[in-house]
Design an enzyme around this catalytic site. Structure first.
Site, PDB file in Angstrom:
ATOM      1  NE  ARG A  58      -2.767  -5.849   2.604  1.00 41.54           N
ATOM      2  CZ  ARG A  58      -1.965  -5.351   1.831  1.00 41.54           C
ATOM      3  NH1 ARG A  58      -1.677  -6.050   0.841  1.00 41.54           N
ATOM      4  NH2 ARG A  58      -1.220  -4.345   2.022  1.00 41.54           N
ATOM      5  CD  GLN A  70      -5.627  -4.970   0.000  1.00 37.49           C
ATOM      6  OE1 GLN A  70      -5.174  -6.082  -0.353  1.00 37.49           O
ATOM      7  NE2 GLN A  70      -4.938  -4.202   0.956  1.00 37.49           N
ATOM      8  CE1 TYR A  74      -9.487  -1.993   9.121  1.00 37.32           C
ATOM      9  CE2 TYR A  74      -8.760  -0.559  11.091  1.00 37.32           C
ATOM     10  CZ  TYR A  74      -9.501  -1.597  10.557  1.00 37.32           C
ATOM     11  OH  TYR A  74     -10.460  -2.401  11.273  1.00 37.32           O
ATOM     12  CD  GLU A  75      -3.942  -3.776   8.299  1.00 40.96           C
ATOM     13  OE1 GLU A  75      -2.883  -4.062   7.819  1.00 40.96           O
ATOM     14  OE2 GLU A  75      -3.930  -3.430   9.694  1.00 40.96           O
ATOM     15  N   GLY A  76      -3.700  -1.362   3.725  1.00 40.50           N
ATOM     16  CA  GLY A  76      -3.848  -1.128   2.430  1.00 40.50           C
ATOM     17  C   GLY A  76      -5.203  -0.596   2.068  1.00 40.50           C
TER      18      GLY A  76
END
Lengths: 589, 589
Positions: free
Chosen positions: A296, A442, A435-437
């Site tokens: 992140r 977040q 991406y990555e959440g």
């Protein structure tokens, strides 16, 4: 053609003069050998590599893209050679532990190199970025045998890593995933399932690809508490680390995407492949989070890096392009003379420099969390890192994308065509918000999990640091307007924070409805704080000292006057509560 | 796959119930035959055409793109057939004068069809959109011979139009253009020059392409006062309107662009081709502005249309995609249950409906300006149209792009890949912020030219209309919060307007530095005004009457509570003045 030069001077200013990283390194035994001169040399070297090797492949990689040929992914021309050069120079293991062949440099240095990688070639940078996330997860959770077998090759870059989380029916909600793992009786497992959106899922740049796959064991409870993490190599590795037989892993398809065309985003099929458990049974999500938190921060640097590449190209263009008259120039002026063009460039740059400072602040806390001898400091730093990780991921990618859109706008029609590369930056930057959440996830993480963390200590600590800087600035006439703007924005943030933590906005719908606006408010105040810190350092040296000092002063004032007022609007929007958001029935949309 | 259905009910609500278009049409003799039932039938028919014929070609056209083969542009598969069907149905001449074969429908109807065209296939819609701009310029400025020869074929769509303005060294500043025209002595001219970014510059869908080219006569003064407009057909046309010999016009190249891949954006070479003067010598820019104003409204509708297509797809996805738990639903919920997803959808929709209302308000003023029997009404309407044209172009494309980005975000990773078409909407929407005058240029136009227009009457009239609605709403308890929010935002707008017109912000740098924020503030207040108008209409019927009524009420409240507060921040940003924008030397960027 786009132009990119690594902003080493700006980076060192934040690291050394603003954050005093040299002092912090000196307190950490693991960094005893590292002074800021060493860091500067590393950054200069990395900048050269990015400008000379990676940036020239960025547009060609986008135009050519990856291809799936006979079940194998082919990366664009030049990528394999560039990756070999990258590994030879040791860039893959920059911040990795020396125990397994890494160079043991601080995270602060790593993220600046990440920024450069992303600025010069985001698609390329994702290969080592994911590899690092994977080897950090193995290092933190794997047993000694796994570590000995996999870490040295991954740190060297000889093997790359991939994260296999998402499935067609399980994206933001990993609790829904269906992939399975069955024990073979020999300590390994048979992993079966299909995963989508797997970055670096397959390619021709390295001799092996190490997949970290989330799957369920036969007796697993439902939901996120029943997920385990498995290491599944593309080629099975024998005891002395030589890849041999092909594992039952295949590429189902390559995705056609808006951008990052040089990145193979794969549908991956794990067809009863052999895998090894990483960490404990059913605790895979926790292990994966080690990887995801590092990722992140990395993704935040992607937003920042692309924004800077777009800025540098836009500023170059604006200084050269003659169009229209300006008030103070006879004849046709370069467009940088026009206030509206300056507004765009300053919006970009005032975000970029503050975003970099926030990332460096966080990375330095990560270094302290990991290595500082004082356990109290480690705890406080850990809290700050947890708090700031979602802010960096979401805010740097949101503002980074917005900056790239502005950078494209500066070039007008020339920004919409391929020629200058600005449109690629917009397309590439867009993925980082997803991406990555997703950035919405977040924001939920920040409000629902990070604000209440440790009884609210991390957020109190952070807000306290801002107040501390404001106190230090008290009495500085030059910084008075900036202080007033920050004080007002901070008051909004403090008030909303209190309401979200245990006030009238602490209900679930309220927190969820407020989350995105709150994260943006949090980021704006953080940026304002770091602009004040940068300003105070420069003022100490003398405002008009040099171009560098003039730039910092001008940017800090621009940010305070022309960006920070948005904090008030965000607070008002949150104030309106969830009622206007929840009023409509789902069927009425 | 994306889904699009023309929102005819919402369109008719604004046209009939909110703006009372039926009443206006009745006052205009040219529209004596047109009632709102006729309009509704036309819209239903247009919607069907767009959904059935154009939308299915949108993704395939993007993937295939245009090709340059042997000097001729080939459009994607199916485009030529769709265009033939479009012309056969008479859609090309919908609002054109019946004198030359048009159907004479109001502009209000035309722009709603434009919205549908843009929503279903932006690249396709640009062909007839530019053709209309071209024939309107010829109709307004050409001599009778030109009109008789060219208008019927262009209105029928048999020939298409292209605008050839931009050159490599002359974009936003047309005064720098270098193309030349020399009289041949037979009433025609030899036109020479190279133009870039020419949409619909060449293609295989129609039997002729009519280029309107800006060039300089030999004795032309420098700058924008020395530019003339020439009609240059791809094939020279004989007296009875048959295209014959090829004119000396060639395609230099096709641009590789971020989006609108099915639109041939050409480098065009006018290699001593034959052309005919449109309008007076050296007055070409004025003639071109007839075309450009119509195009600016059209481009605004592109922003709106794409936003709606993205919204409809996102809403469908959000109702179907199961992911995560919501507070009030047991088990996994469709993502539309999550407040943050709703926030995105509502942000999109509250802009779309208000943007459409503002466009329709403006188009109705265009209809009055052109045809109303009362010259006082024509003058007032003309002022409002001039004032609102840059607002619609810039705000609808800025907010439209932002909406498309949100619509993509709702789908997460599925929004970044091709599958659902959301990423194409973002790429296609992006151009609309750039062409027909960048949005920065629109903001300059609003602040520097339109605010002072006619002694400031148009802006006073417009702000007066907003105050009038607020007075009408006085005493309505249901609308009280919306009124308060609008009143506050309006106060900001009025105060900033006064300062820009003849107050402390009236200097050139100040106006320029304020322009973009001012235009956004202006648009937000306009949207807030139209939400109040829509709300009042619905409240009269009864708030909970039906799904339609509930939706309007909810959207109006959402906009007032969660979007309109930004007006205050924009006013504060303008307040900071030009000093922070101008402080840095050009070389210090």
């Amino acid at each position: 053609m786009p132009s990119y030069k690594a902003p080493v001077e700006d980076m060192m200013f934040v690291l050394k003069d603003v954050l005093g990283a040299g002092q912090v390194f000196a307190e950490i035994p693991a960094y005893a050998e590292i002074d800021t001169d060493v860091v500067e040399n590393v950054l200069e070297e990395a900048g050269r590599f990015c400008t000379e090797i990676l940036q020239p492949l960025n547009m060609s990689g986008d135009a050519e893209g990856c291809r799936l040929e006979g079940g194998v992914v082919r990366t664009p021309k030049g990528f394999a050679e560039a990756y070999a050069a990258f590994c030879d120079a040791g860039w893959g293991g920059l911040s990795a532990s020396p125990d397994h062949g890494g160079q043991g440099l601080p995270r602060t240095v790593q993220i600046l190199v990440d920024e450069m990688l992303s600025a010069s070639n985001l698609s390329f940078g994702l290969f080592p970025g994911l590899t690092r996330g994977a080897y950090e997860a193995i290092e933190a959770h794997g047993d000694e045998a796994l570590k000995a077998l996999y870490l040295p090759k991954m740190i060297a870059g000889t093997w790359t890593g991939a994260m296999a989380l998402t499935e067609g029916g399980a994206g933001s909600d990993l609790g829904l995933l269906k992939a399975t793992a069955v024990p073979r009786g020999d300590g390994s497992y048979t992993v079966t399932g299909s995963k989508i959106f797997i970055s670096s899922g397959d390619h021709d740049m390295a001799e092996n690809v190490i997949h970290l796959v989330l799957a369920r064991l036969p007796d697993a409870p439902a939901g996120t508490r029943g997920i385990s993490l498995f290491l599944c190599p593309k080629y099975l590795v024998d005891r002395d680390g030589t890849p041999g037989a092909r594992n039952a892993i295949s590429v189902g398809a390559l995705e056609h995407k808006m951008g990052i065309h040089a990145q193979p985003t794969c549908v991956m099929n794990y067809d009863g492949c052999q895998g090894w458990l990483v960490g404990e049974e059913h605790r895979g999500l926790a292990a994966m989070f080690t990887m995801m938190n590092a990722e992140r921060l990395f993704v935040g640097m992607q937003g920042l890096g692309v924004a800077d590449a777009s800025y540098q190209t836009a500023a170059t263009y604006a200084r050269e392009r003659l169009q229209g008259r300006a008030t103070d120039i006879a004849g046709t002026a370069p467009i940088i003379a026009h206030p509206d063009v300056r507004r765009m460039l300053l919006s970009m740059l005032s975000f970029i420099e503050a975003g970099r400072a926030l990332s460096l602040f966080t990375a330095l806390e990560m270094d302290k969390e990991k290595f500082h001898p004082d356990p109290d400091i480690r705890r406080v730093s850990g809290g700050l890192v947890a708090l700031l990780t979602p802010v960096i991921k979401a805010a740097l990618t949101d503002f980074g994308f917005e900056a790239a859109v502005l950078g494209q706008q500066v070039l007008g029609g020339h920004g919409y065509i391929r020629e200058w590369g600005q449109e690629q930056f917009v397309r590439d930057a867009r993925i980082a918000m997803i991406y990555e959440g997703t950035n919405g996830i977040q924001a939920q993480d920040l409000v629902l999990r990070k604000l209440p963390l440790d009884g609210g200590r991390p957020v109190r600590t952070f807000l306290g640091l801002i107040r501390e800087t404001l106190e230090q600035a008290d009495g500085s006439a030059e910084a008075a307007a900036q202080c007033a703007a920050l004080r007002e924005a901070l008051a909004h943030l403090e008030q909303v924070t209190a309401r979200l933590v245990d006030g009238d906005l602490a209900g679930s719908d309220e927190r969820n409805a407020a989350a995105t606006d709150y994260l943006r408010l949090f980021a704006l105040v953080s940026f304002g704080w770091l602009w004040l810190r940068m300003t105070l350092v420069v003022l100490k040296k003398g405002e008009g000292a040099d171009a560098h000092a003039r730039r910092k002063i001008a940017l800090g004032r621009f940010f305070a006057g022309r960006i920070l007022p948005q904090a008030g609007a965000l607070a008002r929007q949150i104030d309106a509560g969830s009622a206007p958001v929840m009023a409509l029935a789902a069927g009425d949309f």
